[in-house]
Design a protein around this motif. Structure first.
Motif, PDB file in Angstrom:
ATOM      1  N   ALA A   1      -5.265  52.375 -50.810  1.00 62.15           N
ATOM      2  CA  ALA A   1      -5.277  50.914 -50.817  1.00 62.15           C
ATOM      3  C   ALA A   1      -6.249  50.315 -49.809  1.00 62.15           C
ATOM      4  N   HIS A   2      -6.414  50.969 -48.641  1.00 61.88           N
ATOM      5  CA  HIS A   2      -7.217  50.362 -47.579  1.00 61.88           C
ATOM      6  C   HIS A   2      -8.421  51.174 -47.132  1.00 61.88           C
ATOM      7  N   GLY A   3      -8.557  52.396 -47.591  1.00 57.72           N
ATOM      8  CA  GLY A   3      -9.713  53.179 -47.197  1.00 57.72           C
ATOM      9  C   GLY A   3      -9.721  53.557 -45.732  1.00 57.72           C
ATOM     10  N   VAL A   4      -8.559  53.931 -45.200  1.00 59.12           N
ATOM     11  CA  VAL A   4      -8.438  54.370 -43.806  1.00 59.12           C
ATOM     12  C   VAL A   4      -8.080  55.852 -43.810  1.00 59.12           C
ATOM     13  N   HIS A   5      -8.912  56.677 -43.189  1.00 57.94           N
ATOM     14  CA  HIS A   5      -8.688  58.120 -43.174  1.00 57.94           C
ATOM     15  C   HIS A   5      -7.496  58.478 -42.283  1.00 57.94           C
ATOM     16  N   LEU A   6      -6.855  59.601 -42.620  1.00 54.07           N
ATOM     17  CA  LEU A   6      -5.726  60.111 -41.855  1.00 54.07           C
ATOM     18  C   LEU A   6      -6.114  61.439 -41.204  1.00 54.07           C
ATOM     19  N   LEU A   7      -5.756  61.583 -39.934  1.00 55.19           N
ATOM     20  CA  LEU A   7      -6.052  62.781 -39.152  1.00 55.19           C
ATOM     21  C   LEU A   7      -4.731  63.432 -38.775  1.00 55.19           C
ATOM     22  N   GLU A   8      -4.489  64.628 -39.315  1.00 55.48           N
ATOM     23  CA  GLU A   8      -3.170  65.248 -39.230  1.00 55.48           C
ATOM     24  C   GLU A   8      -3.174  66.498 -38.358  1.00 55.48           C
ATOM     25  N   ASN A   9      -1.960  66.885 -37.928  1.00 51.40           N
ATOM     26  CA  ASN A   9      -1.763  68.128 -37.169  1.00 51.40           C
ATOM     27  C   ASN A   9      -2.596  68.158 -35.888  1.00 51.40           C
ATOM     28  N   MET A  10      -2.637  67.051 -35.181  1.00 56.19           N
ATOM     29  CA  MET A  10      -3.397  67.014 -33.931  1.00 56.19           C
ATOM     30  C   MET A  10      -2.647  67.732 -32.811  1.00 56.19           C
ATOM     31  N   LYS A  11      -3.410  68.207 -31.853  1.00 51.84           N
ATOM     32  CA  LYS A  11      -2.840  68.840 -30.659  1.00 51.84           C
ATOM     33  C   LYS A  11      -2.902  67.810 -29.530  1.00 51.84           C
ATOM     34  N   LEU A  12      -1.761  67.231 -29.197  1.00 46.94           N
ATOM     35  CA  LEU A  12      -1.746  66.108 -28.259  1.00 46.94           C
ATOM     36  C   LEU A  12      -0.959  66.390 -26.985  1.00 46.94           C
ATOM     37  N   ASP A  13      -0.504  67.625 -26.801  1.00 50.28           N
ATOM     38  CA  ASP A  13       0.341  67.904 -25.645  1.00 50.28           C
ATOM     39  C   ASP A  13      -0.381  67.654 -24.320  1.00 50.28           C
TER      40      ASP A  13
END
Length: 328
Positions: free
Chosen positions: A283-295
């Motif tokens: 609907a909005h053309g915004v990419h998703l970034l998954e499984n990030m390492k944020l610790d």
């Protein structure tokens, strides 16, 4: 379903926000809503015009890269991607196998040996990964109401493949929802609300700006490689209302330390399959970034940084494993 505007935000607002202190179990849902993706006439053409294929990546400008560079003060770098290995969590038939091709000794007298490897994997949808627009559809349509069959080929998608995205360098904002709730990990099915985002940003004395890479820390990444069965069974994440709230601020992408960015399964809209995927990508053309390492970033005091990432140049791919970096 009532829309806010033709090019505005769509969906049904979350009526069951489940606020309050959040431990490892979720607050019971008070109300549930049926969610339907916006009709073609509501979402198309996109804000960038009927021929646009880049969506939020139109916000990646030289000026935005320069502004991000000014956030680099110490030169320290924090890697935000997991190591690709067979011990990663997987869904269904996805896999990652590396087979070493042992030393080949060249015939010259200097005895130069060479090592290589063969990797068997679904390169676009394993590990820390960026979703390209063809990865998700509403019916047979992808972003900007492009018919999927018209761009589908045996060797990849002919439009909007991940190879078209290019380098991302922009301001990154880490929204530490788990930290704001005072827990290391949000509950297994905790749905992050607008109030949660506002609480975390207020605690950090920050706001989201246009073109930001908006990264949400849930603590779920601590299960990576330790309890893979639990990691893929469900996860905390943003709900539709929270996603709409972020998208309204025009991010370049949304990311998280879980597998779909959103809460799965949805607490407030249990009959919908990953509705934030459709809302963001289609609907909005915004990419998703998954499984990030944020610790590591979650342990640091910085919540603003230069975000740098480039997808692999996989011709026509639906996504790419990536190795994003926070530069401080």
């Amino acid at each position: 379903m009532k829309t806010l505007s033709r090019r505005g935000l769509f969906g049904v607002a979350c009526l069951a926000c489940g606020g309050g202190h959040m431990g490892l179990t979720a607050t019971p849902v008070q109300a549930q809503q049926r969610w339907s993706p916006p009709e073609a006439a509501q979402r198309c053409p996109s804000r960038w015009g009927p021929n646009d294929r880049r969506g939020s990546m139109n916000l990646q400008t030289p000026e935005r890269a320069q502004a991000a560079a000014r956030l680099i003060r110490t030169g320290q770098m924090v890697e935000l991607g997991h190591v690709l290995a067979p011990t990663m969590p997987f869904f269904g038939t996805r896999r990652f196998d590396l087979h070493t091709k042992r030393t080949f000794m060249n015939p010259e007298p200097n005895r130069r040996g060479s090592n290589e490897e063969i990797v068997i994997t679904e390169i676009g949808q394993v590990g820390t990964q960026l979703d390209a627009f063809p990865h998700q559809t509403i019916g047979d349509q992808v972003y900007n109401c492009v018919d999927l069959p018209s761009i589908s080929g045996r060797s990849g998608f002919t439009e909007m493949g991940v190879h078209t995205i290019g380098t991302v360098m922009t301001r990154g904002v880490l929204i530490d929802v788990a930290g704001a709730k005072g827990v290391p990990v949000l509950g297994d099915d905790y749905e992050i609300t607008v109030a949660d985002l506002e609480q975390a940003l207020s605690r950090q004395n920050m706001q989201i700006a246009e073109g930001d890479a908006v990264i949400i820390h849930t603590g779920w990444g601590t299960l990576w490689g330790r309890d893979n069965a639990r990691y893929v069974r469900s996860c905390p994440g943003i709900g539709v209302a929270a996603a709409e709230w972020i998208i309204q601020r025009n991010p370049i992408l949304m990311g998280s330390d879980n597998w779909p960015v959103e809460c799965a399964p949805s607490k407030t809209m249990p009959d919908a399959s990953l509705p934030v995927h459709q809302l963001a990508l289609v609907a909005h053309g915004v990419h998703l970034l998954e499984n990030m390492k944020l610790d590591e970033m979650a342990r640091r005091p910085e919540r603003e940084f230069a975000f740098v990432m480039q997808p692999l140049k996989v011709q026509g791919g639906s996504g790419s494993t990536v190795a994003p970096t926070a530069m401080l």
